[in-house]
Design a protein around this motif. Structure first.
Motif, PDB file in Angstrom:
ATOM      1  N   MET A   1     -12.717  -0.744  -3.943  1.00  0.00           N
ATOM      2  CA  MET A   1     -11.319  -1.081  -3.791  1.00  0.00           C
ATOM      3  C   MET A   1     -10.727  -0.403  -2.562  1.00  0.00           C
ATOM      4  SD  MET A   1      -8.019  -0.481  -6.253  1.00  0.00           S
ATOM      5  CE  MET A   1      -8.622  -1.498  -7.565  1.00  0.00           C
ATOM      6  N   THR A   2     -11.235   0.764  -2.194  1.00  0.00           N
ATOM      7  CA  THR A   2     -10.652   1.439  -1.046  1.00  0.00           C
ATOM      8  C   THR A   2     -11.385   1.062   0.232  1.00  0.00           C
ATOM      9  OG1 THR A   2     -12.014   3.398  -1.357  1.00  0.00           O
ATOM     10  CG2 THR A   2      -9.848   3.400  -2.394  1.00  0.00           C
ATOM     11  N   ASP A   3     -10.629   0.859   1.268  1.00  0.00           N
ATOM     12  CA  ASP A   3     -11.160   0.629   2.601  1.00  0.00           C
ATOM     13  C   ASP A   3     -10.141   1.160   3.593  1.00  0.00           C
ATOM     14  OD1 ASP A   3      -9.142  -1.315   2.954  1.00  0.00           O
ATOM     15  OD2 ASP A   3     -10.459  -2.935   2.352  1.00  0.00           O
ATOM     16  N   LYS A   4     -10.322   0.860   4.854  1.00  0.00           N
ATOM     17  CA  LYS A   4      -9.426   1.399   5.875  1.00  0.00           C
ATOM     18  C   LYS A   4      -7.998   0.893   5.744  1.00  0.00           C
ATOM     19  CE  LYS A   4     -12.965   2.409   9.243  1.00  0.00           C
ATOM     20  NZ  LYS A   4     -13.417   2.246  10.614  1.00  0.00           N
ATOM     21  N   ARG A   5      -7.815  -0.194   5.032  1.00  0.00           N
ATOM     22  CA  ARG A   5      -6.464  -0.737   4.842  1.00  0.00           C
ATOM     23  C   ARG A   5      -5.745  -0.109   3.655  1.00  0.00           C
ATOM     24  NH1 ARG A   5      -6.304  -7.158   5.321  1.00  0.00           N
ATOM     25  NH2 ARG A   5      -4.651  -6.643   3.865  1.00  0.00           N
ATOM     26  N   THR A   6      -6.465   0.661   2.848  1.00  0.00           N
ATOM     27  CA  THR A   6      -5.907   1.214   1.619  1.00  0.00           C
ATOM     28  C   THR A   6      -5.422   2.643   1.841  1.00  0.00           C
ATOM     29  OG1 THR A   6      -7.459  -0.128   0.335  1.00  0.00           O
ATOM     30  CG2 THR A   6      -6.391   1.677  -0.808  1.00  0.00           C
ATOM     31  N   ILE A   7      -4.206   2.911   1.348  1.00  0.00           N
ATOM     32  CA  ILE A   7      -3.684   4.271   1.371  1.00  0.00           C
ATOM     33  C   ILE A   7      -3.231   4.650  -0.041  1.00  0.00           C
ATOM     34  CG2 ILE A   7      -3.023   4.259   3.801  1.00  0.00           C
ATOM     35  CD1 ILE A   7      -0.116   3.752   2.909  1.00  0.00           C
ATOM     36  N   PHE A   8      -3.162   5.947  -0.281  1.00  0.00           N
ATOM     37  CA  PHE A   8      -2.706   6.467  -1.562  1.00  0.00           C
ATOM     38  C   PHE A   8      -1.398   7.206  -1.336  1.00  0.00           C
ATOM     39  CE2 PHE A   8      -2.615   9.923  -4.755  1.00  0.00           C
ATOM     40  CZ  PHE A   8      -2.623   9.146  -5.905  1.00  0.00           C
ATOM     41  N   LEU A   9      -0.381   6.850  -2.109  1.00  0.00           N
ATOM     42  CA  LEU A   9       0.940   7.476  -2.023  1.00  0.00           C
ATOM     43  C   LEU A   9       1.314   8.051  -3.375  1.00  0.00           C
ATOM     44  CD1 LEU A   9       2.887   4.647  -0.163  1.00  0.00           C
ATOM     45  CD2 LEU A   9       2.080   6.786   0.825  1.00  0.00           C
ATOM     46  N   THR A  10       2.097   9.123  -3.334  1.00  0.00           N
ATOM     47  CA  THR A  10       2.613   9.694  -4.583  1.00  0.00           C
ATOM     48  C   THR A  10       4.110   9.908  -4.469  1.00  0.00           C
ATOM     49  OG1 THR A  10       2.169  11.956  -3.848  1.00  0.00           O
ATOM     50  CG2 THR A  10       0.465  10.870  -5.179  1.00  0.00           C
ATOM     51  N   GLY A  11       4.742   9.871  -5.620  1.00  0.00           N
ATOM     52  CA  GLY A  11       6.146  10.212  -5.738  1.00  0.00           C
ATOM     53  C   GLY A  11       6.330  11.022  -7.007  1.00  0.00           C
ATOM     54  N   TYR A  12       7.224  11.976  -6.946  1.00  0.00           N
ATOM     55  CA  TYR A  12       7.468  12.862  -8.087  1.00  0.00           C
ATOM     56  C   TYR A  12       8.961  12.893  -8.390  1.00  0.00           C
ATOM     57  CZ  TYR A  12       2.823  14.524  -6.858  1.00  0.00           C
ATOM     58  OH  TYR A  12       1.486  14.594  -6.566  1.00  0.00           O
ATOM     59  N   ALA A  13       9.288  13.028  -9.672  1.00  0.00           N
ATOM     60  CA  ALA A  13      10.680  13.146 -10.080  1.00  0.00           C
ATOM     61  C   ALA A  13      10.753  13.921 -11.397  1.00  0.00           C
ATOM     62  CB  ALA A  13      11.316  11.772 -10.248  1.00  0.00           C
ATOM     63  N   LYS A  14      11.870  14.577 -11.590  1.00  0.00           N
ATOM     64  CA  LYS A  14      12.072  15.367 -12.808  1.00  0.00           C
ATOM     65  C   LYS A  14      12.287  14.432 -13.999  1.00  0.00           C
ATOM     66  CE  LYS A  14      14.830  19.032 -14.779  1.00  0.00           C
ATOM     67  NZ  LYS A  14      16.019  19.855 -14.690  1.00  0.00           N
ATOM     68  N   LEU A  15      11.598  14.739 -15.083  1.00  0.00           N
ATOM     69  CA  LEU A  15      11.741  13.978 -16.327  1.00  0.00           C
ATOM     70  C   LEU A  15      12.909  14.527 -17.146  1.00  0.00           C
ATOM     71  CD1 LEU A  15       7.978  13.768 -17.251  1.00  0.00           C
ATOM     72  CD2 LEU A  15       9.475  11.799 -16.879  1.00  0.00           C
ATOM     73  N   PRO A  16      13.484  13.693 -17.996  1.00  0.00           N
ATOM     74  CA  PRO A  16      14.535  14.210 -18.882  1.00  0.00           C
ATOM     75  C   PRO A  16      13.944  15.142 -19.941  1.00  0.00           C
ATOM     76  CG  PRO A  16      14.113  11.890 -19.346  1.00  0.00           C
ATOM     77  CD  PRO A  16      13.279  12.259 -18.159  1.00  0.00           C
TER      78      PRO A  16
END
Length: 107
Positions: A1-16
């Motif tokens: 599934m991963t190749d040169k066109r694939t990137i991995f991003l993350t986002g974080y947020a506080k949970l209630p």
């Protein structure tokens, strides 16, 4: 599934406070595999506490285009009724912000 066109991003947020995921993690982490050229979400995962929640979020996001952030947000608003809704949307917005910041460098 991963190749040169694939990137991995993350986002974080506080949970209630008071929900199970908060007891376990305090924050939600959203990770997405993205086609950097098209913005298509290829895979997604998050730190919600149940398998069903993980699968639901994955199914909700995979195939969507991060360039159409408001459409994805509306999909979450219309279909996800868990206590982590606001945190999930915030984490997604952070992924979008990160994508926009690095997109010019990657293409």
């Amino acid at each position: 599934m991963t190749d040169k066109r694939t990137i991995f991003l993350t986002g974080y947020a506080k949970l209630p406070e008071g929900i199970t995921a908060w007891e376990l993690y305090r924050i939600i982490a959203l990770g997405i595999l993205l086609d950097k050229e098209t913005g298509e979400i290829l895979d997604a995962d998050c730190t919600l506490s149940t398998r069903v929640a993980h699968e639901f979020i994955r199914d909700l996001l995979v195939g969507e285009n991060l360039n159409c952030l408001s459409d994805i947000e509306h999909k979450i608003i219309d279909q996800y009724f868990g206590s982590a809704k606001k945190a999930l949307i915030t984490a997604l917005r952070i992924c979008y912000k990160n994508y926009k910041q690095i997109k010019g460098r990657l293409l």
